[in-house]
Scaffold this motif. Structure first.
Motif, mmCIF file in Angstrom:
data_model
loop_
_atom_site.group_PDB
_atom_site.id
_atom_site.type_symbol
_atom_site.label_atom_id
_atom_site.label_comp_id
_atom_site.label_asym_id
_atom_site.label_seq_id
_atom_site.Cartn_x
_atom_site.Cartn_y
_atom_site.Cartn_z
ATOM 1 N N SER A 251 -7.097 11.726 9.443
ATOM 2 C CA SER A 251 -6.681 10.670 10.622
ATOM 3 C C SER A 251 -6.059 9.686 10.057
ATOM 4 N N ILE A 252 -6.337 9.162 8.637
ATOM 5 C CA ILE A 252 -5.707 8.326 8.298
ATOM 6 C C ILE A 252 -4.308 8.764 7.564
ATOM 7 N N GLY A 253 -4.189 10.019 7.241
ATOM 8 C CA GLY A 253 -2.931 10.267 6.793
ATOM 9 C C GLY A 253 -2.079 10.513 8.056
ATOM 10 N N VAL A 254 -2.521 10.702 8.997
ATOM 11 C CA VAL A 254 -1.958 10.616 10.469
ATOM 12 C C VAL A 254 -1.087 9.350 10.825
ATOM 13 N N TYR A 255 -2.073 8.448 10.347
ATOM 14 C CA TYR A 255 -1.451 7.077 10.870
ATOM 15 C C TYR A 255 -0.294 6.591 9.675
ATOM 16 N N ILE A 256 -0.512 7.119 8.432
ATOM 17 C CA ILE A 256 0.234 6.799 7.479
ATOM 18 C C ILE A 256 1.623 7.584 7.733
ATOM 19 N N MET A 257 1.713 8.912 8.328
ATOM 20 C CA MET A 257 2.751 9.478 8.655
ATOM 21 C C MET A 257 3.472 8.822 10.019
ATOM 22 N N LEU A 258 2.818 8.225 10.755
ATOM 23 C CA LEU A 258 3.246 7.425 11.898
ATOM 24 C C LEU A 258 3.993 6.288 11.422
ATOM 25 N N GLY A 259 3.487 5.605 10.440
ATOM 26 C CA GLY A 259 4.196 4.409 9.962
ATOM 27 C C GLY A 259 5.737 4.799 9.275
ATOM 28 N N ILE A 260 5.481 6.038 8.694
ATOM 29 C CA ILE A 260 6.822 6.390 8.033
ATOM 30 C C ILE A 260 8.020 6.642 8.945
ATOM 31 N N LEU A 261 7.516 7.448 10.178
ATOM 32 C CA LEU A 261 8.274 7.881 11.400
ATOM 33 C C LEU A 261 8.802 6.564 12.067
ATOM 34 N N LEU A 262 7.925 5.406 12.089
ATOM 35 C CA LEU A 262 8.222 4.462 12.979
ATOM 36 C C LEU A 262 9.218 3.710 12.096
ATOM 37 N N GLN A 263 9.320 3.531 10.646
ATOM 38 C CA GLN A 263 10.270 3.015 10.076
ATOM 39 C C GLN A 263 11.540 3.742 10.193
ATOM 40 N N ILE A 264 11.418 5.166 10.275
ATOM 41 C CA ILE A 264 12.690 5.746 10.230
ATOM 42 C C ILE A 264 13.361 5.288 11.532
ATOM 43 N N PHE A 265 12.593 5.228 12.651
ATOM 44 C CA PHE A 265 13.075 4.902 14.133
ATOM 45 C C PHE A 265 13.519 3.766 14.001
ATOM 46 N N LEU A 266 12.923 2.668 13.286
ATOM 47 C CA LEU A 266 13.514 1.423 13.324
ATOM 48 C C LEU A 266 14.909 1.376 12.454
ATOM 49 N N GLU A 267 14.937 2.133 11.482
ATOM 50 C CA GLU A 267 16.052 1.977 10.776
ATOM 51 C C GLU A 267 17.293 2.696 11.342
ATOM 52 N N PHE A 268 17.105 3.302 12.394
ATOM 53 C CA PHE A 268 18.183 4.032 13.400
ATOM 54 C C PHE A 268 18.733 2.721 13.894
ATOM 55 N N PHE A 269 18.010 1.687 14.384
ATOM 56 C CA PHE A 269 18.834 0.443 14.772
ATOM 57 C C PHE A 269 19.149 -0.460 13.961
ATOM 58 N N SER A 270 18.256 -0.743 12.941
ATOM 59 C CA SER A 270 18.579 -1.717 11.924
ATOM 60 C C SER A 270 19.553 -1.141 11.050
ATOM 61 N N LYS A 271 19.914 -0.044 10.791
ATOM 62 C CA LYS A 271 20.921 0.613 9.663
ATOM 63 C C LYS A 271 20.474 0.166 8.234
ATOM 64 N N GLY A 272 19.095 0.040 7.917
ATOM 65 C CA GLY A 272 18.190 -0.016 6.646
ATOM 66 C C GLY A 272 18.506 -1.434 6.276
ATOM 67 N N ALA A 273 18.583 -2.453 7.125
ATOM 68 C CA ALA A 273 18.652 -3.936 6.357
ATOM 69 C C ALA A 273 17.157 -4.282 5.922
ATOM 70 N N GLU A 274 16.223 -3.465 6.168
ATOM 71 C CA GLU A 274 15.032 -3.841 5.620
ATOM 72 C C GLU A 274 15.134 -3.665 4.002
#
Length: 222
Positions: free
Chosen positions: A58-81
Motif C-alpha cells: 500500500s505504501i507503493g500505491v501512495y507513492i504512485m498516487l504522489g507521482i500522479l498528483l504531481q503530473i496532474f498539478l503540472e498540467f496546470f503549472s506547466k512545470g514551474a515546480e
C-alpha cells in the motif's frame, strides 16, 4: 525558525531574480541540477526507508498516487515546480491556476519536514532556484510588482503552513506514513524531472555531473 527559513528561501529567490539578466539565468541549470539531485538523495536516503520500516504494498500505491498528483498539478503549472515555466507577455491577469497548483505542491512539501530528517535543507535548496526562475519570468512577462509579490508571498507561506499543520494537529499523525509516501512520489517526479530538464539535449556536461555527484555525497553524509 524552520518556518522563517522556508519563507526566506522564496524571498531570497525573488531578490536574486530582480538583479538577474537573461544570460545569467541560463547559468541556473547547474544550481537546478544540484538541487534536484540533493532533493532526490534526501528522499531516497531518509524518507523512503522511513515509510518502509513496515513493508507494505500500500505504501507503493501512495507513492504512485504522489507521482500522479504531481503530473496532474503540472498540467496546470506547466512545470514551474522544477523551474520550467512559460508565462505569456500578453497575459497580465493574475494566474490563478498556476497559483493554486503551485500552492498545493508547496503545501504538501511541508508535511514530512521534521528534526529527524534533513528535508528542511533539501526544500530550501530546491525552492531558491525555482523562486528565482519563477520571479524572473513574472518580472520579464510584465506583471505588476504588486501581483508578483502577492503571488510569491502566499507561495512562500504554503510550505511553512503544511509543516505547521503536520506538527500541531494530531489527526495528521494518524496518516503520517501515507502522507509522507504521497510526498515521496511528488519529490521523485520533481527531482528526476529537474535532472532530466537541466541537461541540454538530455546530456550532462562536466559541471552538471559534478554538481549531481556532490549533491548525492553531501546528502549521504549529513
Amino acid at each position: 525558525m524552520n518556518y522563517l527559513l522556508l519563507f526566506l528561501a522564496v524571498a531570497v529567490g525573488y531578490f536574486v531574480a530582480v538583479f538577474l539578466k537573461q544570460k545569467e539565468l541560463r547559468n541556473m541549470e547547474v544550481f537546478l541540477a544540484f538541487s534536484g539531485a540533493f532533493l532526490l538523495s534526501i528522499t531516497v536516503f531518509e524518507l523512503i526507508p522511513h515509510v518502509f520500516e513496515t513493508p507494505s504494498k500500500s505504501i507503493g500505491v501512495y507513492i504512485m498516487l504522489g507521482i500522479l498528483l504531481q503530473i496532474f498539478l503540472e498540467f496546470f503549472s506547466k512545470g514551474a515546480e522544477h523551474g520550467h515555466v512559460h508565462l505569456h507577455s500578453e497575459a497580465k491577469h493574475f494566474p490563478w491556476i498556476l497559483f493554486v497548483s503551485l500552492s498545493i505542491h508547496a503545501f504538501m512539501e511541508g508535511f514530512p519536514i521534521s528534526e529527524e530528517n534533513n528535508l528542511l535543507l533539501a526544500i530550501i535548496i530546491h525552492k531558491i532556484p525555482v523562486a528565482i526562475i519563477l520571479s524572473f519570468f513574472f518580472i520579464t512577462a510584465g506583471y505588476k510588482k504588486s501581483t508578483t509579490l502577492f503571488f510569491l508571498f502566499f507561495f512562500a507561506l504554503m510550505t511553512p503552513l503544511g509543516s505547521f499543520i503536520a506538527n500541531n494537529y494530531n489527526f495528521v499523525h494518524q496518516y503520517e506514513t501515507q502522507i509522507t509516501a504521497v510526498v515521496i512520489g511528488i519529490f521523485l517526479h520533481v527531482s528526476t524531472t529537474i535532472l532530466f530538464e537541466s541537461s541540454k539535449n538530455h546530456k550532462f556536461n562536466l559541471s552538471k555531473m559534478t554538481a549531481v555527484i556532490l549533491a548525492v555525497v553531501i546528502a549521504y553524509f549529513i
